[in-house]
Design a protein around this motif. Structure first.
Motif, PDB file in Angstrom:
ATOM      1  N   GLU A  94       9.061  -3.870   5.448  1.00 38.02           N
ATOM      2  CA  GLU A  94       9.058  -5.198   4.810  1.00 38.02           C
ATOM      3  C   GLU A  94       8.131  -5.152   3.600  1.00 38.02           C
ATOM      4  O   GLU A  94       7.181  -4.357   3.548  1.00 38.02           O
ATOM      5  CB  GLU A  94       8.602  -6.274   5.793  1.00 38.02           C
ATOM      6  N   VAL A  95       8.390  -6.012   2.621  1.00 33.56           N
ATOM      7  CA  VAL A  95       7.617  -5.975   1.374  1.00 33.56           C
ATOM      8  C   VAL A  95       6.209  -6.522   1.604  1.00 33.56           C
ATOM      9  O   VAL A  95       6.024  -7.603   2.185  1.00 33.56           O
ATOM     10  CB  VAL A  95       8.338  -6.779   0.277  1.00 33.56           C
ATOM     11  N   THR A  97       3.116  -8.335   0.345  1.00 35.79           N
ATOM     12  CA  THR A  97       2.834  -9.344  -0.676  1.00 35.79           C
ATOM     13  C   THR A  97       1.413  -9.872  -0.505  1.00 35.79           C
ATOM     14  O   THR A  97       0.705  -9.505   0.446  1.00 35.79           O
ATOM     15  CB  THR A  97       3.819 -10.523  -0.567  1.00 35.79           C
ATOM     16  N   SER A 139       6.186  -1.901   2.837  1.00 33.69           N
ATOM     17  CA  SER A 139       6.525  -1.245   1.572  1.00 33.69           C
ATOM     18  C   SER A 139       5.835  -1.967   0.428  1.00 33.69           C
ATOM     19  O   SER A 139       5.814  -3.202   0.393  1.00 33.69           O
ATOM     20  CB  SER A 139       8.041  -1.276   1.355  1.00 33.69           C
ATOM     21  N   GLY A 141       6.858  -1.607  -2.678  1.00 33.24           N
ATOM     22  CA  GLY A 141       7.815  -1.794  -3.767  1.00 33.24           C
ATOM     23  C   GLY A 141       9.081  -0.995  -3.537  1.00 33.24           C
ATOM     24  O   GLY A 141       9.154  -0.134  -2.655  1.00 33.24           O
ATOM     25  N   ASP A 142      10.056  -1.279  -4.340  1.00 34.64           N
ATOM     26  CA  ASP A 142      11.364  -0.628  -4.197  1.00 34.64           C
ATOM     27  C   ASP A 142      11.395   0.701  -4.945  1.00 34.64           C
ATOM     28  O   ASP A 142      12.093   0.861  -5.952  1.00 34.64           O
ATOM     29  CB  ASP A 142      12.469  -1.563  -4.696  1.00 34.64           C
TER      30      ASP A 142
END
Length: 473
Positions: A94-95, A97, A139, A141-142
């Motif tokens: 999951e991102v 933030t 994660s 970033g992509d």
């Protein structure tokens, strides 16, 4: 807070010693430990990886090595009230933030497992989750990195700076990018005030703290709209004041009545193809101005006689008329659409939710003034050389009241009209319409007198207001 990092490259984490995190660790504010995964590999080559089962490229990190390492640092039998989190940096997580950082800053301990190659055997996070450990695969970033160490450093920096005593000035957290306001940070400047022909906004030097705060807030909104529209779409409308909404509306976002988030809108010049939709909009918005003081049959007669598609086609084609519309770019839920009408966003035509018009007091070659222009009241006195324009219409759908569209429409149409030479604006609004009068005053208009205006055969009494260019907006 205690933070443990398990990695095959312990020296990679030494970069943290150079930052505020390292200073916090030296002071004891943060308890930071780095562990070498290879200490738990017992063969001659200290092997931590093997080929993937089922075939495929690359290598996978071994669960038995990771299990031994994590057993050493995770307190599986810790009290329930003590929150410990196992974090596995991975591009498939999951991102991560600012909200994630804020949440993890409330934990008692964090263990970061830095994978390499094709990652850690999936059974590792599954096992610890089944033992009651909170596991977060995250994660940053992509994109794909060579290993989890760089991501671990990013996460530790983001989390640790939120802990009490880590930052020298806690106020630095208040208005930074990705904070609770949901906006990017405003541009920042320092001395010298002029550098390479670039000057800072004079407001920042004014000492007027309210103006400075408003300017910075507007700059933060503008920067976020430009760079991260996805953040604008997720703003909490409850935290937006009137000035915020007006700024957003000028930049293509508005907050409908009852909506929790802004929606995209576009303010543009009207065209001939908007005529039917404009007539529909006029029919449902004109009564707002006088429905409590003008009988419904007179309002209906005025609408069907004057606010017809032909009028708007004429205006769209007349260069003496500045006509702009606000077009909704995403459908509203039916619960937020105007009652008694088709839900906005459901029709095949443009979804218009507001319009404004300025008619210049200039005769054409035949000596005729623009269609629909009202006689100028005697209380509107022009000076020599002034071009007079009637702010004939400023209406928005009831679903968009308080959205900021009214000042945005006014600003847009009046700037266009000023560009076409208008330097004295006037308007009439019913004496009982206090909401409209307040909006016009905020836009720089002042009362000049009164007039009597005929609506479908019934006289209405208007307040007349004026504004000269250079005043207000």
């Amino acid at each position: 807070m205690r933070i443990d990092v398990v990695t095959i490259f312990p020296d990679y984490l030494k970069v943290l010693d150079l930052s505020l995190v390292g200073r916090a660790a030296d002071r004891g504010t943060l308890d930071l430990h780095v562990h070498d995964l290879r200490d738990h590999a017992h063969d001659r080559h200290r092997t931590v990886d093997d080929t993937p089962l089922g075939g495929g490229a690359g290598m996978v990190m071994k669960p038995d090595v990771w299990g031994e390492a994590l057993d050493d640092v995770l307190a599986v039998d810790a009290p329930a009230e003590r929150r410990q989190v196992l974090i596995i940096p991975t591009p498939s997580g999951e991102v991560f933030t600012q909200r994630t950082a804020e949440d993890l800053a409330g934990a008692d301990s964090l263990v970061l497992a830095c994978g390499r190659y094709e990652g850690i055997d999936t059974r590792v996070p599954e096992h610890y989750a089944s033992r009651g450990i909170e596991v977060r695969e995250l994660s940053i970033g992509d994109y794909v990195l060579n290993g989890g160490e760089a991501a671990a450093v990013v996460m530790i920096e983001a989390i640790a700076r939120l802990l009490p005593g880590v930052l020298g000035n806690p106020e630095s957290l208040v208005e930074e990018s990705h904070g609770a306001a949901g906006l990017l940070e405003y541009p920042v400047y320092t001395r010298p005030t002029r550098w390479r022909d670039l000057e800072v906004d004079p407001v920042l030097l004014s000492g007027d703290h309210a103006r400075i705060a408003r300017t910075r807030r507007d700059q933060a909104i503008a920067r976020t709209v430009s760079r991260r529209p996805d953040m604008i779409a997720n703003l909490d409308a409850a935290h937006l004041d009137r000035e915020d909404r007006a700024m957003l509306a000028t930049m293509g976002w508005a907050v409908p009545v009852g909506a929790g988030r802004p929606v995209p809108v576009r303010i543009r010049a009207a065209t001939d193809s908007d005529a039917e939709a404009l007539a529909d909009l006029a029919a449902r918005t004109f009564p707002d101005a006088c429905e409590h003081v003008i009988a419904p049959e007179f309002i209906a007669k005025h609408v069907t006689t004057n606010l017809v598609p032909g009028l708007f086609r004429t205006w769209a084609a007349d260069d003496r008329v500045d006509l702009v519309v606000a077009e909704l770019l995403a459908p509203l839920p039916s619960s937020q659409a105007s009652s008694g009408t088709e839900p906005i966003g459901a029709s095949a035509g443009p979804d218009l939710v507001g319009y404004a018009a300025v008619l210049r007091e200039e005769p054409d070659a035949a000596g005729e003034l623009p269609r629909g222009i009202d006689p100028r009241p005697a209380c509107v006195q022009s000076r020599h050389g002034q071009v007079v324009g009637e702010l004939s219409k400023v209406y928005i759908d009831s679903s968009m009241r308080g959205s900021g569209l009214t000042p945005a429409l006014m600003s847009t149409v009046m700037q266009q009209a000023a560009g076409h030479g208008v330097n004295l604006f006037w308007l009439g609004t019913h004496v009982t319409n206090k909401r409209a009068q307040k909006a016009y005053k905020r836009a720089g208009f002042r009362q000049a007198g009164t007039r009597t205006y005929n609506v479908g055969g019934q006289d209405a009494h208007d307040v007349v207001m004026i504004r000269r260019t250079g005043e207000g907006l």
